[in-house]
Design a protein around this motif. Structure first.
Motif, mmCIF file in Angstrom:
data_model
loop_
_atom_site.group_PDB
_atom_site.id
_atom_site.type_symbol
_atom_site.label_atom_id
_atom_site.label_comp_id
_atom_site.label_asym_id
_atom_site.label_seq_id
_atom_site.Cartn_x
_atom_site.Cartn_y
_atom_site.Cartn_z
ATOM 1 N N ALA A 337 36.166 18.533 5.244
ATOM 2 C CA ALA A 337 35.463 18.142 6.463
ATOM 3 C C ALA A 337 35.675 19.209 7.532
ATOM 4 C CB ALA A 337 35.934 16.770 6.962
ATOM 5 N N TYR A 338 34.840 19.122 8.553
ATOM 6 C CA TYR A 338 34.918 20.064 9.670
ATOM 7 C C TYR A 338 35.850 19.525 10.743
ATOM 8 C CZ TYR A 338 33.549 22.349 14.026
ATOM 9 O OH TYR A 338 33.567 23.005 15.225
ATOM 10 N N THR A 339 36.723 20.390 11.243
ATOM 11 C CA THR A 339 37.555 20.079 12.397
ATOM 12 C C THR A 339 37.456 21.236 13.379
ATOM 13 O OG1 THR A 339 39.549 21.064 11.434
ATOM 14 C CG2 THR A 339 39.144 18.730 10.980
ATOM 15 N N ARG A 340 38.024 21.035 14.547
ATOM 16 C CA ARG A 340 37.964 22.082 15.568
ATOM 17 C C ARG A 340 38.833 23.283 15.202
ATOM 18 N NH1 ARG A 340 38.449 20.079 21.626
ATOM 19 N NH2 ARG A 340 37.888 22.275 21.836
ATOM 20 N N LEU A 341 39.842 23.082 14.344
ATOM 21 C CA LEU A 341 40.728 24.173 13.961
ATOM 22 C C LEU A 341 40.322 24.838 12.662
ATOM 23 C CD1 LEU A 341 44.199 22.599 14.844
ATOM 24 C CD2 LEU A 341 42.733 24.017 16.266
ATOM 25 N N ASN A 342 39.503 24.167 11.834
ATOM 26 C CA ASN A 342 39.132 24.728 10.535
ATOM 27 C C ASN A 342 37.776 24.156 10.142
ATOM 28 O OD1 ASN A 342 39.017 25.910 8.054
ATOM 29 N ND2 ASN A 342 40.916 25.038 7.273
ATOM 30 N N CYS A 343 36.847 25.057 9.858
ATOM 31 C CA CYS A 343 35.500 24.598 9.504
ATOM 32 C C CYS A 343 35.475 23.892 8.155
ATOM 33 C CB CYS A 343 34.529 25.786 9.496
ATOM 34 S SG CYS A 343 34.290 26.551 11.112
ATOM 35 N N GLU A 344 36.332 24.296 7.219
ATOM 36 C CA GLU A 344 36.397 23.675 5.894
ATOM 37 C C GLU A 344 37.824 23.229 5.655
ATOM 38 O OE1 GLU A 344 34.914 26.412 3.054
ATOM 39 O OE2 GLU A 344 32.849 26.337 3.767
ATOM 40 N N SER A 345 38.204 22.199 6.346
ATOM 41 C CA SER A 345 39.577 21.701 6.272
ATOM 42 C C SER A 345 39.724 20.751 5.087
ATOM 43 C CB SER A 345 39.952 20.981 7.568
ATOM 44 O OG SER A 345 41.249 20.434 7.483
ATOM 45 N N SER A 346 40.749 20.979 4.258
ATOM 46 C CA SER A 346 41.025 20.083 3.129
ATOM 47 C C SER A 346 41.616 18.784 3.660
ATOM 48 C CB SER A 346 42.001 20.753 2.156
ATOM 49 O OG SER A 346 41.473 21.956 1.660
ATOM 50 N N SER A 625 34.477 39.245 5.595
ATOM 51 C CA SER A 625 35.322 38.442 6.487
ATOM 52 C C SER A 625 34.805 38.482 7.914
ATOM 53 C CB SER A 625 36.762 38.949 6.425
ATOM 54 O OG SER A 625 36.834 40.295 6.881
ATOM 55 N N ALA A 626 34.357 39.712 8.356
ATOM 56 C CA ALA A 626 33.787 39.792 9.709
ATOM 57 C C ALA A 626 32.533 38.942 9.818
ATOM 58 C CB ALA A 626 33.480 41.254 10.052
ATOM 59 N N ASN A 627 31.692 39.001 8.775
ATOM 60 C CA ASN A 627 30.486 38.183 8.779
ATOM 61 C C ASN A 627 30.826 36.696 8.786
ATOM 62 O OD1 ASN A 627 27.806 37.449 8.648
ATOM 63 N ND2 ASN A 627 27.647 37.744 6.448
ATOM 64 N N ASP A 628 31.838 36.325 7.975
ATOM 65 C CA ASP A 628 32.242 34.908 7.937
ATOM 66 C C ASP A 628 32.783 34.455 9.284
ATOM 67 O OD1 ASP A 628 33.541 35.162 4.550
ATOM 68 O OD2 ASP A 628 31.517 34.810 5.304
ATOM 69 N N SER A 629 33.587 35.323 9.920
ATOM 70 C CA SER A 629 34.132 34.938 11.232
ATOM 71 C C SER A 629 33.016 34.777 12.253
ATOM 72 C CB SER A 629 35.134 35.992 11.703
ATOM 73 O OG SER A 629 34.502 37.253 11.877
ATOM 74 N N LEU A 630 32.021 35.696 12.196
ATOM 75 C CA LEU A 630 30.883 35.554 13.126
ATOM 76 C C LEU A 630 30.090 34.287 12.838
ATOM 77 C CD1 LEU A 630 29.622 39.260 13.251
ATOM 78 C CD2 LEU A 630 30.904 38.027 14.998
ATOM 79 N N LEU A 631 29.902 33.997 11.553
ATOM 80 C CA LEU A 631 29.181 32.764 11.214
ATOM 81 C C LEU A 631 29.956 31.533 11.669
ATOM 82 C CD1 LEU A 631 27.865 33.583 7.620
ATOM 83 C CD2 LEU A 631 26.548 33.443 9.738
ATOM 84 N N LYS A 632 31.285 31.586 11.507
ATOM 85 C CA LYS A 632 32.100 30.464 11.969
ATOM 86 C C LYS A 632 32.001 30.301 13.472
ATOM 87 C CE LYS A 632 35.475 30.572 8.206
ATOM 88 N NZ LYS A 632 36.892 30.808 7.841
ATOM 89 N N GLN A 633 32.071 31.440 14.204
ATOM 90 C CA GLN A 633 31.936 31.350 15.654
ATOM 91 C C GLN A 633 30.567 30.814 16.040
ATOM 92 O OE1 GLN A 633 32.811 35.163 17.336
ATOM 93 N NE2 GLN A 633 34.964 35.153 16.734
ATOM 94 N N LEU A 634 29.530 31.284 15.327
ATOM 95 C CA LEU A 634 28.189 30.774 15.620
ATOM 96 C C LEU A 634 28.108 29.276 15.369
ATOM 97 C CD1 LEU A 634 25.243 31.315 16.352
ATOM 98 C CD2 LEU A 634 24.809 31.851 13.945
ATOM 99 N N GLU A 636 30.591 27.194 15.456
ATOM 100 C CA GLU A 636 31.369 26.519 16.495
ATOM 101 C C GLU A 636 30.585 26.436 17.795
ATOM 102 O OE1 GLU A 636 34.982 28.644 16.837
ATOM 103 O OE2 GLU A 636 35.811 27.944 14.899
ATOM 104 N N TYR A 637 29.927 27.556 18.174
ATOM 105 C CA TYR A 637 29.132 27.522 19.404
ATOM 106 C C TYR A 637 27.986 26.528 19.298
ATOM 107 C CZ TYR A 637 31.647 31.721 20.882
ATOM 108 O OH TYR A 637 32.615 32.594 21.258
ATOM 109 N N GLN A 638 27.348 26.486 18.130
ATOM 110 C CA GLN A 638 26.271 25.507 17.968
ATOM 111 C C GLN A 638 26.796 24.077 18.058
ATOM 112 O OE1 GLN A 638 24.390 26.492 14.281
ATOM 113 N NE2 GLN A 638 23.245 28.244 15.110
ATOM 114 N N CYS A 639 27.953 23.857 17.443
ATOM 115 C CA CYS A 639 28.544 22.507 17.530
ATOM 116 C C CYS A 639 28.908 22.172 18.971
ATOM 117 C CB CYS A 639 29.767 22.419 16.626
ATOM 118 S SG CYS A 639 29.397 22.547 14.858
ATOM 119 N N LEU A 640 29.463 23.166 19.682
ATOM 120 C CA LEU A 640 29.801 22.923 21.084
ATOM 121 C C LEU A 640 28.547 22.650 21.904
ATOM 122 C CD1 LEU A 640 32.557 25.626 21.695
ATOM 123 C CD2 LEU A 640 32.872 23.160 21.522
#
Length: 908
Positions: A337-346, A625-634, A636-640
């Motif tokens: 599931a998604y959490t604020r600390l981890n997008c793919e949290s076990s 990894s840079a692409n993944d981090s940017l996608l994660k930030q994107l 997160e921003y969309q969720c925010l």
């Protein structure tokens, strides 16, 4: 010359046997043929039952090994982020509290040092971690020992990456599968030779039974695959998996120290512990119907007191690709599931178990020994623990809160078990360890009791925001490293079979195939691994008898001569073969030197190419990894943004709703105020009319009494005195009698004005006398009035200090005050009002009228206008003036000043 259980000699004997067999088939000497035909058959001993793994005891003490704890630090997500973890050396880290941490605010701002078996920094590779932590466990697994390795840390610290990795850079699970199959690839048993017995054990069966089971499984798999294709379309599922397998870079290392005379089978299972319930991720579930969904499993104990998951699916795999496909199938069912600390949290603890089943071959090196006591089962459990987290940081709601609570509870119970184990070992106590309080500790109870090796990889995120959680993880790791686990050894089984029989059987088959190609008939030749050399035929049957002693001695002497002759011949043959072998060895060594030089050059080229590939892979991984981090930030921003829009919409709706509520409340209060004003106006008008009528009647009655009293006083005075009073000489004075028409007219007018009885409408008996409950508020020191006319308040409560509870339980309020008026007399005022509720839930007092109670001396002279007195000192009253004043009093212009008692009312 019996067989010797030495691995190298077994292979050598088989080679000599194959050469001997070839010479026999080529019609060599009769002596060699007789030696081949007169071999002593090997008697197989009955195998001993398989003992259970036990701990090593020496000199009355049990040898123990500590729980090995390793530390891996995740690379920083950003280049300039603040970090709280620093690597000191290869086995130590330093923990520095940031200023914003909870520990620093509480005064615990000192730096802490922690020791580990080895620390893997941010630049360490998956290969380095695997070789140091897991490869020894794989070696133990192939030799029949159990092992446990679990990754522990806070959420987002890299546990799942450490355990699984990527197809190009595999983690612990992928590399473990590669090493296992690289080691036993040549010694695998056919599929379905081993099958589970449903009670955590395995049975071995013959080739014919295994063939039937294989056909049955293939048919069942085909039916399931057909139903799955009809009910569900999985676009790109299998294709993506095969694509990942094609791009995968396997680990080429292997374990060399294994028993070559055993056959191996690999079984894998995949379970998860979610909300303290165990689910089988490989369970077959129909896509439609009432049985949809995974069923919970239970933990049971087998005959050897080992814990296992009952009715758990165990899949037999024959290659790393098959095992990874099973792993991928189970990962699609994991709770993530998604959490604020981890997008793919076990959200669960996952347990991937690899079980190795091995059994020895028979004396011919072909068939598997099917006795159950000869089967060895070992397992390696690779655990990915869910990360501990705090709801203060994750802002979790709903199911996420419940999941986090169960995760923290299971990890806390693991910590409690470790603490009690350490306490028992340090103090020698026998305190009960609460394994059964959690499914996680209950399942791994055997490992901590000495049934295998235990290792732990602590994953740490050096980010300063995770300091408080990292501190808790470090304390648990330090505690776990002090726990000792009993060392377990697997007893070696000795069935009395010669080693190297598998290799000998392979060589025999190879020679036979070559002879068949050359045209020789070898159908009746079978392999026999018994020793092929014998010094003489079997000993002759003799019996002791004094008469035949000479004959027996002669027979034995002949037998010994043959034995000596055979020994000399065998020695000669052996020397020739030794020389031949040495020449072959020399040739092989020369070839080996040439091949080694070529191999070194090829290895150099390979290393250069491999380094280039690794550099390119590193660049690709960095870009990914840079692409993944940017996608994660994107994301997160969309969720925010979505959350902000939702909050803004809620606030707008609340604002509109509040405005509407205010308008409704305002209209309701306005209507209520209008009604209340109208009611109060009517009440005031009614009370004013009653007050006027009451004042009018009181004044008329007083005037009547004054007139009657004055007439009574004047009548005896006029009859007794012979001369008129001095006042009669006043010009214009004319005494009046009852027959005076003016007086009669005034009395008649007074009688007419009196009319019917006057009623005070302000105080109706229906409410004020019978129903209202009064609060009588009196002064602390009250001066007694001593009057006849006193206010009567029914159901009153006299207080000197008013409280809110008194007003809430009453209907009317009366305030009494006393003061001295301008004449120096006592004046008492009673303020009366109604108690009404307010819109805010309180009470208010609305004053309606006031009663003024005055007391005066009737004989006291008025101070405003002194009267004229007669010669004897009595006041002189002018009848005309008295009549005028009475007329004026009747017309409500003023009040009589010398009234003995007056009760005035005025409206507030």
């Amino acid at each position: 010359m019996g067989p010797r259980l030495v691995r190298g000699q077994g292979v050598c004997v088989s080679g000599i046997f194959c050469r001997k067999l070839s010479r026999c088939l080529l019609k060599t000497s009769t002596l060699q043929a007789d030696m081949f035909l007169n071999r002593t058959p090997l008697v197989l001993r009955k195998p001993r039952p398989t003992p259970r793994a036990r701990t090593v005891e020496r000199s009355g003490t049990v040898e123990q090994d500590p729980v090995e704890v390793f530390c891996r630090i995740r690379p920083p997500e950003q280049e300039e982020q603040e970090e709280c973890v620093t690597v000191v050396d290869h086995s130590s880290v330093k923990l520095s509290p940031p200023l914003a941490s909870f520990a620093y605010r509480n005064g615990n701002g000192k730096e802490l040092m922690y020791k580990f078996q080895q620390v893997f920094g941010p630049n360490s590779t998956q290969k380095d971690l695997f070789d140091r932590t897991t490869k020894p466990l794989v070696s133990d697994l192939l030799t029949g020992k159990n092992g446990l390795l679990f990754a522990y840390g806070v959420t987002g610290s890299g546990k799942t990456y450490t355990m699984e990795g990527t197809p190009q850079d595999g983690g612990i699970i992928r590399r473990t599968l590669d090493v296992v199959f690289n080691s036993i690839n040549e010694y695998q048993a056919k599929r379905c030779i081993f099958k589970t017995d449903g009670m955590n054990g395995f049975d071995a069966q013959s080739e014919s039974d295994a063939f039937s089971d294989r056909r049955r499984q293939d048919a069942l798999s085909g039916n399931r695959a057909g139903r799955t294709r009809k009910t569900r379309q999985d676009p790109g599922g299998s294709n993506s998996n095969s694509q990942n397998n094609s791009q995968r870079i396997p680990d080429i290392s292997r374990i060399d120290d294994i028993d070559e005379d055993n056959v191996f089978s690999i079984f894998v299972s995949y379970v998860e512990i979610y909300n303290n319930y165990i689910y089988d991720l490989l369970e077959y579930v129909q896509e439609v119907g009432p049985s949809r969904g995974l069923q919970t499993k239970i933990i049971r104990e087998d005959a050897q007191h080992n814990m296992y998951v009952h009715s758990c699916t165990e899949v037999e795999v024959k290659s790393p690709e098959d095992a990874l496909e099973v792993l991928h199938r189970g990962q699609k069912r994991r709770k993530i599931a998604y959490t604020r600390l981890n997008c793919e949290s076990s959200r669960s603890h996952s347990i991937f178990t690899i079980r190795v089943v091995q059994a020895p071959l028979d004396a011919q090196g072909e068939e598997v020994v099917t006795e159950k006591e000869n089967i060895t089962v070992s397992q390696l459990s690779l655990v990915d623990l869910a990360g501990s987290e705090r709801n203060v940081r994750t802002k979790a709601v709903g199911d996420r809160v419940k999941e986090a609570g169960n995760i923290n509870n299971s990890l806390m119970n693991l910590r409690t078990c470790i603490e009690i184990l350490r306490e028992n070992q340090l103090t020698g106590g026998n305190r009960k360890v609460p394994y059964r309080d959690s499914r996680l500790t209950h399942y791994f109870k055997n490992y901590f009791d000495g049934e295998g090796s235990v290792k732990m990889v602590v994953c740490i995120n050096p980010k300063a925001d995770d300091y408080d959680e990292t501190l808790t993880v470090m304390k648990f790791a330090e505690l776990a490293s002090e726990v000792q686990v009993q060392r377990c050894i697997q007893p070696r089984r000795d069935l009395g079979l010669p080693p190297g029989r598998r290799r000998a059987n392979q060589l025999f088959k190879e020679v036979r195939n070559r002879l068949q190609e050359e045209g020789y008939n070898t159908k009746n030749e079978v392999v026999d691994l018994s020793p092929i050399y014998s010094l003489a035929p079997d000993w002759p049957a003799v019996s002791y008898c004094p008469d035949t002693m000479e004959e027996v001695i002669t027979k034995l002497k002949t037998y010994l001569v043959k034995r000596i002759h055979n020994r000399e011949k065998l020695n000669t043959d052996l020397k020739d073969k030794i020389l031949s072998v040495r020449s072959h060895i020399a040739e092989m060594e020369n070839k080996n030197l040439v091949l080694n030089s070529e191999l070194r050059s090829i290895q150099t080229l390979y290393r250069d190419a491999l380094g280039t590939i690794r550099n390119l892979q590193a660049h690709v991984l960095n870009a990914e990894s840079a692409n993944d981090s940017l996608l994660k930030q994107l994301n997160e921003y969309q969720c925010l943004r979505v959350e902000c829009d939702a909050v803004r919409e809620e606030r707008d709706m609340a604002k509109v709703q509040g405005h509407l509520d205010k308008q409704r409340m305002k209209a309701r209060l306005k209507t209520k105020l209008e009604l209340e004003k109208e009611r109060l106006k009517n009440d005031m008008n009614t009370k004013l009319t009653q007050q006027k009528s009451r004042i009018y009647r009181t004044q008329v009655k007083a005037l009547k009494e004054m007139l009657l009293e004055n007439d009574n006083k004047q009548t005896p005075r006029s009859s007794t005195e012979s001369e008129p009073p001095a006042a009669s000489a006043t010009p214009g004075f004319r005494p009046r009698t009852n027959s005076d028409p003016s007086i009669n007219t005034s009395q008649q007018q007074l009688g007419d004005l009196a009319g019917p009885a006057v009623v005070n409408l302000r105080h109706r008996r229906s409410r004020s006398q019978g129903c209202d409950k009064w609060v009588d508020h009196r002064p602390t020191q009250e001066v007694p009035t001593g009057t006849i006319l006193k206010p009567t308040l029914t159901k009153n409560k006299s207080v000197t200090r008013v409280r809110s509870d008194d007003l809430a339980k009453s209907h009317a309020y009366c305030l009494t005050t006393q003061r001295q008026d301008s004449h120096g007399e006592l004046e008492t005022k009673l303020y009366k009002g109604n108690i009404l509720p307010t819109a805010g839930g309180g009470t208010q007092v609305v004053f309606q009228d006031v009663e003024i109670l005055q007391q005066r001396d009737p004989m006291a002279a008025p101070q405003t206008s002194p009267r004229k007195r007669s010669s004897d000192g009595t006041p002189k009253v002018d009848p005309s003036t008295l009549q005028d004043r009475c007329a004026v009093g009747i017309q409500h212009q003023t009040s009589t000043p010398n009234t003995p008692f007056s009760n005035k009312r005025s409206k507030m």
